[in-house]
Motif scaffolding. Structure first.
Motif: not given
Lengths: 272, 272
Positions: A61-62, A64, A73-79
């Protein structure tokens, strides 16, 4: 709720004891390992030799960072306020039941990261996941959260080094290398008598790690403010970032609770 | 289904005509704009001046590239066959109804990217989303997909430059700059008489763009193979990557259909 490698801080100890979860194994070297990066996505914050590891998933959640991979790849970032919020939602998405122990650990992480929902990083999704997890644990999350933060802010048994390095990360501001840490307490007055000792320790850390500066946030959870301690240089960038005059190596900022949202972005802007 | 900026290829034209969707606006300069990166996450593949844009979301299915952001953003990358598969699933996740037009466009993108499910990049999730979208459009997706790929592989009206640049991207292999493109046809024999002209055009593109090499995949969808055309240098890395001897500027590879999964990774390994 990050901890320096190999150490368990008083907050983590409280959480693991409360939910009868064993202390997890700590990995310090990524060489040849398959790695899922959780709660970070920068080379400088990962285990040693991360470039010789296979990163096959990232959940964070930081901002990028500089991680790249040779394959998709699976890359999930969410604020959202906590990476645990994302993980908790993924359990439901993939229809995996959540044990009482895992619910307790994830709820603790969200309450810690959002400082009981007071942090400006907190989102409705964080609150929804805590409500869901609290039901599984059977806890009153408000009462539990205050007990957890009280355990966290019990600094009487902590050395100055534990205070400085308890939640501490390296950053690179346009080439200027720095360490930025945070300690949250229920009442800042407990730290006042130890300020000199903390500043001396910060200076030792700065020299040992070859950094331009070390900044530690002494955060008062109840008053919702932070005393930002600074050693090293450039002081002018520090003062520019936080729109104040440094006195006794510190600038006091009301409303500042989040390193990620309220300390790192103004520093980055000041160094631009 | 990428197209060079400002051009609409025969496949895209077929899809837009079929579902009565207007040609979308093309953006070429990111300066001062708010941008969602879709189907790419590398600076070199984005619009001009991407560093002066605000990237506030990324949805992709490629390897993790060099995009960084000053703040936390939503970044979702998943190793499925098409980014449209991720977008289609997000409609459901956020409970947004899918119009017949959008269903048609997304179904087309998945069928194109996975070459009617034949590509090794295809996953069960791609098939599930096509089944869902086909129901909304009322199409037989197999029949529709073959018609779309036939339109795509009608190269009779295409210039050699359109063949080379129709689906073309820049890559950087450890400092060696290259262009890698692909054209898919139902039967490779239609391209044989034009091979000399295509190679000359590739050499022109290579010189104009200051690249070390240009590689174009001539992909036979039905035979599931690609003729890999190569101009420039280093030839030894090309031969190492594809374990063959270059003859008449080409190596023929059975089973190779995917640039992302079967061409870029071996090139990266060869340049390591």
């Amino acid at each position: 709720m990050p901890a320096a490698a190999g150490t368990i801080n008083s907050e983590t100890k409280f959480v693991l004891d409360h939910f009868s979860v064993p202390v997890p194994e700590t990995i310090t070297d990524g060489k040849g390992k398959k790695i899922v990066l959780v709660d970070h996505n920068e080379v400088g914050q990962a285990v040693e030799n991360i470039k010789e590891a296979t990163i096959f998933e990232v959940i964070d959640h930081h901002k990028i960072g500089d991680i790249t991979t040779p394959n998709p790849i699976f890359f999930h970032n969410e604020p959202v306020g906590s990476t645990a919020t994302i993980v908790s939602a993924m359990y439901d998405q993939y229809k995996v039941p959540i044990s009482k122990e895992m619910a307790g650990v994830m709820m603790s992480a969200i309450l810690s990261d959002t400082v009981l929902f007071k942090s400006p990083t907190c989102t409705p999704k964080d609150k929804d996941e805590v409500a869901k997890l609290a039901k599984i644990t059977g806890e009153d999350f408000q009462q539990y959260g205050i007990a957890m933060l009280t355990a966290k802010s019990d600094i009487s048994s902590k050395t100055a080094m534990e205070i400085v390095k308890g939640d501490y990360k390296h950053f690179d501001f346009a080439g200027t290398k720095a360490g930025v840490g945070q300690i949250e307490v229920m009442d800042l007055s407990v730290l006042v008598p130890r300020k000199k000792e903390i500043l001396e320790t910060m200076e030792k850390v700065r020299k040992d790690e070859g950094l331009s500066f070390v900044l530690i946030m002494l955060t008062d959870v109840m008053k919702e403010a932070s005393d930002l301690l600074f050693v090293g240089s450039p002081v002018d960038k520090f003062e520019k970032a936080f729109e104040g005059k440094m006195e006794n190596n510190a600038i006091y900022k009301k409303g500042v609770l989040s390193r990620k949202k309220q300390v790192i972005p103004p520093l980055e802007a000041a160094f631009k």
